[in-house]
Design an enzyme around this catalytic site. Structure first.
Site, mmCIF file in Angstrom:
data_model
loop_
_atom_site.group_PDB
_atom_site.id
_atom_site.type_symbol
_atom_site.label_atom_id
_atom_site.label_comp_id
_atom_site.label_asym_id
_atom_site.label_seq_id
_atom_site.Cartn_x
_atom_site.Cartn_y
_atom_site.Cartn_z
ATOM 1 N N ASP A 173 0.771 -1.242 0.000
ATOM 2 C CA ASP A 173 0.000 0.000 0.000
ATOM 3 C C ASP A 173 0.805 1.297 0.000
ATOM 4 O OD1 ASP A 173 -1.812 -2.027 0.329
ATOM 5 O OD2 ASP A 173 -2.867 -1.113 1.998
ATOM 6 N N GLU A 405 0.951 -8.595 11.806
ATOM 7 C CA GLU A 405 0.751 -8.269 10.395
ATOM 8 C C GLU A 405 2.091 -8.156 9.661
ATOM 9 O OE1 GLU A 405 -1.699 -4.837 7.841
ATOM 10 O OE2 GLU A 405 -1.528 -4.688 10.025
#
Length: 437
Positions: A173, A405
Site C-alpha cells: 500500500d 501483520e
C-alpha cells in the site's frame, strides 16, 4: 506437544476466531480490518485447506460471490457493517459501475490475482481429490473470467501486462516506490476521520497526507464510474507492477494445469497459453532493470521504470518468469541488499535506501505473505539454502513475536518487533503451510 504442534494449534485458533461462521469469510484481524480482503482470503484458504476444507471452500465462495458481471473481483467485500474502517462502502460507491455486484457492496479496485494458484494449492493440499476437484470445477471459470477482464480492460497496449490504478491494488500500500508518483500530484487536503490509527500506532501507518493521494485516486475513478478505459486515460497513477503481474502469470499457469486435469477446456487452455507467452516475454523485456539486478515497477503514465528494489522485485521467481541466469542475478541482489547476517529476510523495501523504514507498513518490514511467495519461488529454482532461510526466518519471527501483520527485519530489535494488527489471519494461515511443507 512439540513447539511446532503448539504453533500450528495457535495458528488454527487465530484463523477460527477470525472466521465469520454466518457469512463464511475471514477478517484479516479484529478491529483494524473488519471486512473481507481479496488476496488475504486466498492465503487464508491455503491455511484452512490443511485442517478444515469446508472453511477453505467457503472463503473462496464468499469472495467470488461479490464478483462483478465483467469478471472483476474487488479488493474489499463489505459483507457486514462496521465503523472501525475508513474508507468504507459509502465512500467507494461501487454501484457507480453498471456491472458492479448487485448483491454486495464492494470497492472499485482489486488486488494481486492469487485465486488461480490458490485453487491449485488447495488441490495439492486437500486429501479428498474428488471433492476438491468438484469445488474447483464449480469455480474455475469465474477465475478465468477475472483473468479475461485484466487482459481485456487493464492492458491498453495489448502487451500482456495489466496495469493498476491505485497503490492499494498492488497490495504493497504505502511502499516508497509510490513516492515518485506522489511527487507528480497535488491532491486536495481531504477532511476524513482515520480509523486505523485508533487501533495501531500511527508511526507504523501511512500519513494523513498519503491518504489524500489515496482518496484522490478513488475520486477520479468514481467520477468516471470506475471505467477502466477512462482511468487508463486520466489517472495520474498507472503502473505495471511486477508483483501483481507475477501473481497473474502464476495463476495463468495454475489454471492451465487445472483445466488439463478437468478436461474439455481446450479453448480456455489455448487462450491462457497465448496470454502467458506474451506476458512472460514482455515482463522480461520491460520490467527487468540490469543496473539494479532486479525487476522493478513501470510507470505507464510517464513511460519509465521506477528504479527501486523491493520484495516485489523477487516475486517473479514464484511465477517461473526469469531464466536461470536472471534468477541467479536476483538471488545475488537479494543476498547482497537484503540478506546481511543482522537482518531477517526479506524486508519489503531496500534496506540501503534512505526511504527504508523498518517499522512502517510496506516501507521496510518483513511480511509473511511475501516471504511465502519468495520461499516457494527460490525453492522451485533450486536455491534451497536461501529458501530455507526465508522460511525459517518467517517461523522465527512469529515464534518470537506472535501472529503480527508485519515484522521488523533488524535482528537487534528483540522486543515489540511485531507491528500492525495482531492475530493476523494470513500470518497464521501461511505459518501452517510453512510448517506442513
Amino acid at each position: 506437544m512439540t513447539t511446532k504442534d503448539n504453533l500450528i494449534e495457535n495458528a488454527k485458533t487465530v484463523l477460527n476466531s477470525n472466521f465469520d461462521e454466518d457469512k463464511g469469510f475471514t477478517i484479516p484481524c479484529e478491529g483494524l480490518y473488519p471486512f473481507q480482503w481479496n488476496w488475504d482470503s486466498g492465503f487464508i484458504a491455503i491455511g484452512f485447506a490443511h485442517y478444515d476444507t469446508d472453511k477453505a471452500k467457503r472463503e473462496i465462495e464468499a469472495l467470488l460471490s461479490a464478483q462483478w458481471e465483467n469478471g472483476f473481483i474487488p479488493h474489499i467485500i463489505f459483507h457486514n457493517d462496521s465503523d472501525t474502517y475508513f474508507p468504507g462502502p459509502d465512500f467507494h460507491l461501487s454501484k457507480l459501475h453498471p456491472l458492479a455486484s448487485k448483491s454486495h457492496r464492494t470497492t472499485g479496485m482489486t488486488q494481486p490475482p492469487v485465486l488461480g494458484f490458490v485453487l491449485k494449492e488447495l488441490y495439492e493440499i486437500v486429501e479428498d481429490k474428488t471433492d476438491i476437484l468438484n469445488f474447483i470445477k464449480a469455480n474455475i471459470d469465474k477465475v478465468y473470467h477475472n483473468h479475461e477482464h485484466f487482459y481485456t480492460h487493464r492492458d491498453p497496449n495489448q502487451e500482456g501486462l495489466a496495469f493498476i490504478y491505485h497503490n492499494w491494488e498492488s497490495g504493497t500500500d504505502n511502499s516508497p516506490i509510490w513516492d515518485d508518483i506522489w511527487d507528480t500530484m497535488n491532491p486536495p487536503n481531504y477532511k476524513f476521520e482515520r480509523r486505523d490509527t485508533t487501533h495501531v500506532d500511527a508511526s507504523q501507518r501511512p500519513t494523513n497526507r498519503e491518504y489524500d493521494y489515496y482518496l484522490h485516486l478513488i475520486e477520479i475513478a468514481k467520477e468516471h464510474h470506475y471505467d477502466d478505459a477512462k482511468i487508463a486515460e486520466l489517472s495520474p497513477f498507472l503502473v505495471q507492477d511486477p508483483l501483481f503481474n507475477a501473481m497473474l502469470i502464476k495463476s495463468n499457469a495454475a489454471l492451465i494445469a487445472l483445466y488439463e486435469i478437468i478436461g474439455d477446456a481446450a479453448d480456455k487452455i489455448s487462450q491462457l497459453k497465448q496470454w502467458q507467452t506474451k506476458a512472460i516475454a514482455r515482463f522480461n523485456e520491460k520490467l527487468f532493470n540490469e543496473k539494479l539486478g532486479a525487476y522493478v515497477h513501470y510507470d505507464l503514465r510517464n513511460e519509465k521504470q521506477i528504479e527501486h528494489v523491493s520484495s516485489s522485485s523477487f516475486s517473479p521467481l514464484f511465477a517461473d518468469i526469469p531464466d536461470e541466469a536472471r534468477a541467479n542475478t536476483l538471488v545475488e541482489t537479494m543476498t547482497t541488499k537484503f540478506g546481511s547476517e543482522n537482518r531477517y529476510l526479506c524486508a519489503s523495501f531496500d534496506p540501503d535506501s534512505d526511504r527504508f523504514n523498518p517499522k512502517k507498513y510496506w516501507r521496510g518490514p518483513v511480511w509473511i505473505n511475501l516471504n511465502w511467495l519468495l520461499y516457494k519461488g527460490l525453492k522451485s529454482y533450486g536455491f534451497y539454502d536461501l529458501s530455507n532461510r526465508v522460511k525459517n526466518d518467517s517461523i522465527t519471527l512469529i515464534e518470537k513475536h506472535g501472529f503480527y501483520e508485519y515484522f521488523d527485519s533488524r535482528k537487534e530489535v528483540t522486543e515489540n518487533a511485531g507491528y500492525g494488527g495482531n492475530n493476523f489471519s494470513w500470518s497464521a494461515a501461511l505459518l501452517i503451510d510453512f510448517l506442513k511443507s
